[in-house]
Design a protein around this motif. Structure first.
Motif, PDB file in Angstrom:
ATOM      1  N   LEU A   1       0.795  -1.224   0.000  1.00  0.00           N
ATOM      2  CA  LEU A   1       0.000   0.000   0.000  1.00  0.00           C
ATOM      3  C   LEU A   1       0.829   1.276   0.000  1.00  0.00           C
ATOM      4  O   LEU A   1       0.344   2.323  -0.404  1.00  0.00           O
ATOM      5  CB  LEU A   1      -0.944  -0.011   1.206  1.00  0.00           C
ATOM      6  N   ALA A   2       2.045   1.213   0.473  1.00  0.00           N
ATOM      7  CA  ALA A   2       2.925   2.389   0.459  1.00  0.00           C
ATOM      8  C   ALA A   2       4.343   1.933   0.154  1.00  0.00           C
ATOM      9  O   ALA A   2       5.248   2.074   0.973  1.00  0.00           O
ATOM     10  CB  ALA A   2       2.857   3.127   1.789  1.00  0.00           C
TER      11      ALA A   2
ATOM     12  N   LEU B   1      -0.632   1.673   8.836  1.00  0.00           N
ATOM     13  CA  LEU B   1      -0.882   2.462   7.642  1.00  0.00           C
ATOM     14  C   LEU B   1      -2.117   3.312   7.908  1.00  0.00           C
ATOM     15  O   LEU B   1      -3.129   2.816   8.394  1.00  0.00           O
ATOM     16  CB  LEU B   1      -1.103   1.573   6.423  1.00  0.00           C
TER      17      LEU B   1
ATOM     18  N   GLU C   1      -4.790   6.119   6.196  1.00  0.00           N
ATOM     19  CA  GLU C   1      -5.315   6.888   5.073  1.00  0.00           C
ATOM     20  C   GLU C   1      -6.041   8.093   5.645  1.00  0.00           C
ATOM     21  O   GLU C   1      -6.765   7.977   6.640  1.00  0.00           O
ATOM     22  CB  GLU C   1      -6.256   6.053   4.211  1.00  0.00           C
TER      23      GLU C   1
ATOM     24  N   ARG D   1      -1.821   8.802   1.984  1.00  0.00           N
ATOM     25  CA  ARG D   1      -1.566   7.520   2.645  1.00  0.00           C
ATOM     26  C   ARG D   1      -0.228   7.624   3.350  1.00  0.00           C
ATOM     27  O   ARG D   1       0.784   7.976   2.755  1.00  0.00           O
ATOM     28  CB  ARG D   1      -1.559   6.413   1.594  1.00  0.00           C
TER      29      ARG D   1
END
Length: 203
Positions: A24-25, A70, A72, A102
């Motif tokens: 995701l990142a 994580l 958002e 993010r």
């Protein structure tokens, strides 16, 4: 239809796992995959408004930093307009304003940070005005379902905010307030459990 169909059993639920940040990142995890990272700057470099920096740590129930979170985040611009077609004033959103980002925590310290512009008041349901805020969604190892919360600002008037006023335990409302630590800087720690547990929302 045949009566003897074989059905697969439902698989066990899983947490996000220790490598969620890679998917995701990836840039923050050291992988050069995307041409443009989603990044920690929610507003974009050219968006008008008061530039601010927010940082904090996510703590578990024992008070230890969670180092693989994580987050958002999404918000309105300085005039309270979301960069989304469902906002009635979408065509008036500030030029270059992104409103979404993010962020992952530092793997050594657990510290997370974001840069943005301070959001304006937002028109809520039934025409009720919501105080300036940033919506946050958290996932991490050990969290089966993402957690939703809001970040408000201690130096704003939050007294009439309809969401804040849904919290019946008045003393817990303070868990949603980012503390001003200097010009353009705020601190917002998130506590998953225990004393001072942050208010999370079912949205």
């Amino acid at each position: 239809m045949p009566q003897s169909l074989n059905y697969l059993k439902e698989s066990a639920s899983q947490t996000a796992g220790p490598y969620v940040h890679i998917g995701l990142a990836p840039g923050a995890a050291g992988f050069d995959i995307y041409r443009q990272e989603l990044g920690r700057d929610l507003a974009g470099p050219d968006a008008p408004g008061e530039r601010i920096r927010i940082e904090g740590i996510v703590y578990d129930g024992t008070g230890a930093p969670v180092k693989d979170v994580l987050i958002e985040a999404w918000q309105a611009d300085a005039n309270g307009i979301y960069p989304h077609p469902e906002d009635p004033r979408f065509d008036q959103v500030a030029k270059g304003f992104r409103g979404w980002g993010r962020i992952i925590t530092d793997f050594d310290t657990g510290l997370w940070s974001l840069e943005t512009i301070k959001p304006g008041c937002v028109m809520g349901r039934n025409g009720r005005i919501m105080a300036p805020h940033i919506s946050l969604w958290l996932v991490s190892r050990g969290i089966n379902i993402g957690l939703n919360t809001r970040l408000y600002f201690e130096d704003e008037d939050n007294s009439a905010d309809p969401v804040m006023n849904l919290i019946e335990q008045v003393d817990r409302r303070a868990t949603l307030l980012a503390r001003k630590t200097g010009p353009g800087s705020y601190r917002f720690d998130i506590r998953l459990q225990g004393d001072g547990e942050t208010v999370f929302m079912d949205v």
